[in-house]
Design a protein around this motif. Structure first.
Motif, PDB file in Angstrom:
ATOM      1  N   ARG A 138       2.713  16.156  -3.894  1.00 21.93           N
ATOM      2  CA  ARG A 138       1.341  16.376  -4.492  1.00 21.93           C
ATOM      3  C   ARG A 138       0.600  15.075  -4.369  1.00 21.93           C
ATOM      4  NH1 ARG A 138       0.513  19.239  -9.902  1.00 21.93           N
ATOM      5  NH2 ARG A 138      -1.677  19.017  -9.147  1.00 21.93           N
ATOM      6  N   MET A 139       1.408  14.134  -4.473  1.00 21.58           N
ATOM      7  CA  MET A 139       0.580  12.678  -4.626  1.00 21.58           C
ATOM      8  C   MET A 139       0.103  12.336  -3.190  1.00 21.58           C
ATOM      9  SD  MET A 139       2.514  10.265  -7.348  1.00 21.58           S
ATOM     10  CE  MET A 139       2.905  10.636  -9.121  1.00 21.58           C
ATOM     11  N   VAL A 140       1.064  12.527  -2.289  1.00 22.70           N
ATOM     12  CA  VAL A 140       0.846  12.278  -0.968  1.00 22.70           C
ATOM     13  C   VAL A 140      -0.330  13.111  -0.351  1.00 22.70           C
ATOM     14  CG1 VAL A 140       1.778  12.435   1.364  1.00 22.70           C
ATOM     15  CG2 VAL A 140       3.212  11.433  -0.583  1.00 22.70           C
ATOM     16  N   HIS A 141      -0.405  14.402  -0.697  1.00 20.01           N
ATOM     17  CA  HIS A 141      -1.369  15.296  -0.367  1.00 20.01           C
ATOM     18  C   HIS A 141      -2.799  14.830  -0.877  1.00 20.01           C
ATOM     19  CE1 HIS A 141      -3.468  19.064   0.681  1.00 20.01           C
ATOM     20  NE2 HIS A 141      -3.846  19.001  -0.722  1.00 20.01           N
ATOM     21  N   GLY A 142      -2.837  14.394  -2.166  1.00 21.16           N
ATOM     22  CA  GLY A 142      -3.965  13.891  -2.828  1.00 21.16           C
ATOM     23  C   GLY A 142      -4.455  12.424  -1.931  1.00 21.16           C
ATOM     24  N   LEU A 143      -3.373  11.868  -1.852  1.00 21.42           N
ATOM     25  CA  LEU A 143      -3.864  10.511  -1.019  1.00 21.42           C
ATOM     26  C   LEU A 143      -4.564  10.958   0.489  1.00 21.42           C
ATOM     27  CD1 LEU A 143      -0.909   8.218  -1.833  1.00 21.42           C
ATOM     28  CD2 LEU A 143      -3.365   7.833  -2.474  1.00 21.42           C
ATOM     29  N   LYS A 144      -3.833  12.014   1.406  1.00 22.72           N
ATOM     30  CA  LYS A 144      -4.311  12.446   2.511  1.00 22.72           C
ATOM     31  C   LYS A 144      -5.916  12.987   2.266  1.00 22.72           C
ATOM     32  CE  LYS A 144      -3.129  15.295   6.138  1.00 22.72           C
ATOM     33  NZ  LYS A 144      -1.959  16.330   6.676  1.00 22.72           N
ATOM     34  N   ALA A 145      -6.088  13.576   1.376  1.00 28.10           N
ATOM     35  CA  ALA A 145      -7.516  14.264   0.986  1.00 28.10           C
ATOM     36  C   ALA A 145      -8.388  13.150   0.820  1.00 28.10           C
ATOM     37  CB  ALA A 145      -7.414  14.983  -0.444  1.00 28.10           C
ATOM     38  N   ARG A 146      -8.119  12.034   0.041  1.00 23.02           N
ATOM     39  CA  ARG A 146      -9.015  10.863   0.084  1.00 23.02           C
ATOM     40  C   ARG A 146      -9.176  10.228   1.344  1.00 23.02           C
ATOM     41  NH1 ARG A 146      -9.813   8.206  -5.036  1.00 23.02           N
ATOM     42  NH2 ARG A 146     -11.335   7.132  -3.703  1.00 23.02           N
ATOM     43  N   LEU A 147      -8.284  10.167   2.133  1.00 22.30           N
ATOM     44  CA  LEU A 147      -8.158   9.484   3.534  1.00 22.30           C
ATOM     45  C   LEU A 147      -9.358  10.270   4.377  1.00 22.30           C
ATOM     46  CD1 LEU A 147      -7.271   7.565   5.446  1.00 22.30           C
ATOM     47  CD2 LEU A 147      -5.322   9.173   6.176  1.00 22.30           C
ATOM     48  N   ALA A 148      -9.619  11.334   4.265  1.00 20.99           N
ATOM     49  CA  ALA A 148     -10.864  12.038   4.794  1.00 20.99           C
ATOM     50  C   ALA A 148     -11.961  11.610   4.414  1.00 20.99           C
ATOM     51  CB  ALA A 148     -10.683  13.587   4.757  1.00 20.99           C
ATOM     52  N   PRO A 186     -12.010   6.309   5.172  1.00 20.80           N
ATOM     53  CA  PRO A 186     -11.079   6.059   6.188  1.00 20.80           C
ATOM     54  C   PRO A 186     -10.225   4.550   5.831  1.00 20.80           C
ATOM     55  CG  PRO A 186     -13.355   6.334   6.843  1.00 20.80           C
ATOM     56  CD  PRO A 186     -13.084   6.622   5.538  1.00 20.80           C
ATOM     57  N   GLY A 187     -11.044   3.656   5.329  1.00 19.64           N
ATOM     58  CA  GLY A 187     -10.482   2.408   5.021  1.00 19.64           C
ATOM     59  C   GLY A 187      -9.118   2.543   4.468  1.00 19.64           C
ATOM     60  N   LEU A 188      -8.632   3.589   3.890  1.00 17.68           N
ATOM     61  CA  LEU A 188      -7.410   3.705   3.356  1.00 17.68           C
ATOM     62  C   LEU A 188      -6.360   4.004   4.410  1.00 17.68           C
ATOM     63  CD1 LEU A 188      -8.085   5.920   0.212  1.00 17.68           C
ATOM     64  CD2 LEU A 188      -8.077   3.462   0.107  1.00 17.68           C
ATOM     65  N   ALA A 189      -6.725   3.817   5.445  1.00 12.63           N
ATOM     66  CA  ALA A 189      -5.685   4.464   6.717  1.00 12.63           C
ATOM     67  C   ALA A 189      -4.377   3.413   6.706  1.00 12.63           C
ATOM     68  CB  ALA A 189      -6.365   4.344   7.768  1.00 12.63           C
ATOM     69  N   GLY A 190      -4.896   2.155   6.363  1.00 17.33           N
ATOM     70  CA  GLY A 190      -3.566   1.352   6.561  1.00 17.33           C
ATOM     71  C   GLY A 190      -2.648   1.395   5.607  1.00 17.33           C
ATOM     72  N   LEU A 191      -2.990   1.905   4.267  1.00 15.91           N
ATOM     73  CA  LEU A 191      -1.951   2.354   3.411  1.00 15.91           C
ATOM     74  C   LEU A 191      -1.334   3.629   3.625  1.00 15.91           C
ATOM     75  CD1 LEU A 191      -0.705   1.725   0.653  1.00 15.91           C
ATOM     76  CD2 LEU A 191      -2.688   2.400  -0.376  1.00 15.91           C
ATOM     77  N   VAL A 192      -2.251   4.705   3.792  1.00 13.26           N
ATOM     78  CA  VAL A 192      -1.976   6.095   3.644  1.00 13.26           C
ATOM     79  C   VAL A 192      -1.319   6.455   4.945  1.00 13.26           C
ATOM     80  CG1 VAL A 192      -2.806   8.612   3.117  1.00 13.26           C
ATOM     81  CG2 VAL A 192      -3.673   6.537   2.003  1.00 13.26           C
ATOM     82  N   LYS A 193      -1.809   5.974   5.836  1.00 16.18           N
ATOM     83  CA  LYS A 193      -0.908   6.560   7.380  1.00 16.18           C
ATOM     84  C   LYS A 193       0.590   6.065   7.438  1.00 16.18           C
ATOM     85  CE  LYS A 193      -4.690   7.558  10.364  1.00 16.18           C
ATOM     86  NZ  LYS A 193      -5.479   7.253  11.663  1.00 16.18           N
ATOM     87  N   PRO A 194       0.937   5.079   7.161  1.00 12.89           N
ATOM     88  CA  PRO A 194       2.287   4.718   6.780  1.00 12.89           C
ATOM     89  C   PRO A 194       3.166   5.530   5.946  1.00 12.89           C
ATOM     90  CG  PRO A 194       1.004   2.618   6.855  1.00 12.89           C
ATOM     91  CD  PRO A 194      -0.017   3.659   6.817  1.00 12.89           C
ATOM     92  N   LEU A 195       2.623   5.799   4.810  1.00 13.78           N
ATOM     93  CA  LEU A 195       3.149   6.817   3.748  1.00 13.78           C
ATOM     94  C   LEU A 195       3.407   8.108   4.472  1.00 13.78           C
ATOM     95  CD1 LEU A 195       1.533   5.653   0.437  1.00 13.78           C
ATOM     96  CD2 LEU A 195       3.704   4.926   1.509  1.00 13.78           C
TER      97      LEU A 195
END
Length: 216
Positions: free
Chosen positions: A106-116, A119-128
């Motif tokens: 659920r945390m990963v899903h929440g981070l993916k939603a924030r990424l939309a 986009p500046g979170l890509a360097g952290l969220v995409k590897p996760l």
């Protein structure tokens, strides 16, 4: 010296380089969000250290299990930083609230939603996200004593799996240090962490080199 020893020594040197740089970090933010994020990042860095010790002492299956724990901890740190709301933090501080942290998925899903939206979170969220898709189920088998570790106990531990686990751990450690560096007032400190990558490319997974300047 064999390949495993070389990679572990490179990994330790990389950790020391990051640690020396974070020691020069200016005063950190003392908000509940920043403190929770920082504590989780520091715990993940400790997990990386433990993983290297486990491999160095021949406890390979336990080291794989530690990678799963390290991953979960960084997801939690990122969730604290970017997905948890103020009500979550108030509930966490209230021992009578009955608050329970969301499951890692659920945390990963929440981070993916924030990424939309960010986009500046890509360097952290995409590897996760990439690690969640590629490794979480397999590494969970090591954590829970599935058939893979039982098989490896009899047939030997493959070098390619060692290589993958250590590299992934180093990548998660780097992201933990980078997220930790953001828990302070001086954003110009971030490049110091990124500069620590130089010379350690062979000890890291390629996913960590997708424009670290975009990482959050």
């Amino acid at each position: 010296m064999n390949y495993e020893q070389i990679l572990l020594e490179q990994s330790e040197a990389f950790a020391l380089q990051l640690g020396e740089r974070i020691d020069h970090m200016p005063e950190r933010d003392d908000s509940h969000r920043a403190l929770a994020t920082a504590f989780a990042c520091e715990l993940g860095i400790e997990h990386a250290y433990a993983l290297r010790i486990l491999f160095a002492t021949g406890a390979q299956n336990a080291a794989c299990a530690m990678l799963h724990v390290q991953y979960d901890t960084l997801v939690r740190a990122a969730w604290y930083a970017y997905a948890a709301n103020e009500a979550d933090f108030r509930a966490m501080l209230d021992p009578d609230s009955g608050f329970a942290l969301p499951h890692t998925g659920r945390m990963v899903h929440g981070l993916k939603a924030r990424l939309a939206d960010e986009p500046g979170l890509a360097g952290l969220v995409k590897p996760l996200l990439a690690m969640n898709d590629a490794y979480t189920a397999a590494l969970g088998d090591f954590e829970h004593g599935g058939i893979n570790p039982m098989h490896r106990t009899g047939s030997g531990f493959p070098v390619d799996l060692f290589d993958t686990v250590v590299r992934c751990s180093n990548g998660l450690m780097y992201l933990s240090f980078r997220l930790l560096a953001r828990q302070g007032p001086a954003r110009d400190f971030i490049p110091s962490i990124d500069q620590a990558l130089a010379g350690f490319e062979d000890a890291l997974p390629m996913v960590c080199f997708q424009d670290p300047a975009r990482a959050a």
